[in-house]
Design a protein around this motif. Sequence first.
Motif, PDB file in Angstrom:
ATOM      1  N   GLY A   1      12.151   8.009 -43.708  1.00 42.34           N
ATOM      2  CA  GLY A   1      12.433   7.680 -42.304  1.00 42.34           C
ATOM      3  C   GLY A   1      12.696   6.195 -42.116  1.00 42.34           C
ATOM      4  O   GLY A   1      13.606   5.806 -41.379  1.00 42.34           O
ATOM      5  N   GLY A   2      11.918   5.355 -42.782  1.00 38.66           N
ATOM      6  CA  GLY A   2      12.134   3.905 -42.690  1.00 38.66           C
ATOM      7  C   GLY A   2      13.471   3.490 -43.280  1.00 38.66           C
ATOM      8  O   GLY A   2      14.164   2.629 -42.730  1.00 38.66           O
TER       9      GLY A   2
ATOM     10  N   ALA B   1      16.155   5.387 -43.457  1.00 42.23           N
ATOM     11  CA  ALA B   1      17.192   5.854 -42.539  1.00 42.23           C
ATOM     12  C   ALA B   1      17.297   4.917 -41.336  1.00 42.23           C
ATOM     13  O   ALA B   1      18.411   4.595 -40.885  1.00 42.23           O
ATOM     14  CB  ALA B   1      16.878   7.279 -42.077  1.00 42.23           C
ATOM     15  N   LEU B   2      16.171   4.458 -40.829  1.00 41.76           N
ATOM     16  CA  LEU B   2      16.180   3.526 -39.707  1.00 41.76           C
ATOM     17  C   LEU B   2      16.841   2.202 -40.101  1.00 41.76           C
ATOM     18  O   LEU B   2      17.618   1.641 -39.325  1.00 41.76           O
ATOM     19  CB  LEU B   2      14.754   3.288 -39.217  1.00 41.76           C
ATOM     20  CG  LEU B   2      14.589   2.423 -37.982  1.00 41.76           C
ATOM     21  CD1 LEU B   2      15.253   3.095 -36.779  1.00 41.76           C
ATOM     22  CD2 LEU B   2      13.123   2.209 -37.690  1.00 41.76           C
ATOM     23  N   ALA B   3      16.571   1.722 -41.305  1.00 42.32           N
ATOM     24  CA  ALA B   3      17.186   0.483 -41.776  1.00 42.32           C
ATOM     25  C   ALA B   3      18.697   0.660 -41.942  1.00 42.32           C
ATOM     26  O   ALA B   3      19.477  -0.241 -41.630  1.00 42.32           O
ATOM     27  CB  ALA B   3      16.556   0.055 -43.093  1.00 42.32           C
TER      28      ALA B   3
ATOM     29  N   VAL C   1      20.651   2.711 -40.218  1.00 41.79           N
ATOM     30  CA  VAL C   1      21.248   2.752 -38.873  1.00 41.79           C
ATOM     31  C   VAL C   1      21.312   1.342 -38.288  1.00 41.79           C
ATOM     32  O   VAL C   1      22.321   0.952 -37.686  1.00 41.79           O
ATOM     33  CB  VAL C   1      20.445   3.716 -37.967  1.00 41.79           C
ATOM     34  CG1 VAL C   1      20.861   3.571 -36.513  1.00 41.79           C
ATOM     35  CG2 VAL C   1      20.629   5.144 -38.424  1.00 41.79           C
ATOM     36  N   ALA C   2      20.258   0.556 -38.472  1.00 45.40           N
ATOM     37  CA  ALA C   2      20.258  -0.815 -37.950  1.00 45.40           C
ATOM     38  C   ALA C   2      21.345  -1.650 -38.631  1.00 45.40           C
ATOM     39  O   ALA C   2      22.038  -2.439 -37.973  1.00 45.40           O
ATOM     40  CB  ALA C   2      18.890  -1.453 -38.162  1.00 45.40           C
TER      41      ALA C   2
END
Length: 123
Positions: A56-57, A59-61, A63-64
Motif C-alpha cells: 500500500g505504501g 502504491a501511494l508513493a 501515485v504521488a
Amino acid sequence: MNEYGTSSGAMPVEERLRAALAARAHAVGPADLRPLSPPAGRVRSRRTPVRRAVVGGMALAAVAALVFLTLAFFTTRDGHPAPTPPARSPHPSTGTPSPAPTPAVPSPVTPTPTPRAARPTTP
C-alpha cells in the motif's frame, strides 16, 4: 511449630507441590504423548499485514510520483516556467470610458537668481 505454621515433621505446601509435579513428570513417557498433528484451520502469517502495508505504501508513493511528474510536465515548457497571465481588474468593465484625468497641479515656482547688472564705474 516451624516458620510455615506447621509441625516440625510436616512439609510446607510448596515443597509438597514440587515433589508431586516432579514425580508426575518422571512418570510420563513418549508412549503417553499423542502424535503431533498439523493445525486444522488456515493459519495467517504475521507477515501478511506487513506485506499489505508495504504494498500500500509503495502504491501511494507511485501515485504521488505520477501526480508530481504530471504537474511538472504541464507547468513547464522547454524547461522554462510557464508565463504568468496578465493581471485583470477585480471588477468587470462596464464599457463606459473613465473621465479625463485631472491635470497635475504645478509645483510652486522658485525664483531663480538673476545676474546683477554691472555697476558703472565712475572716473
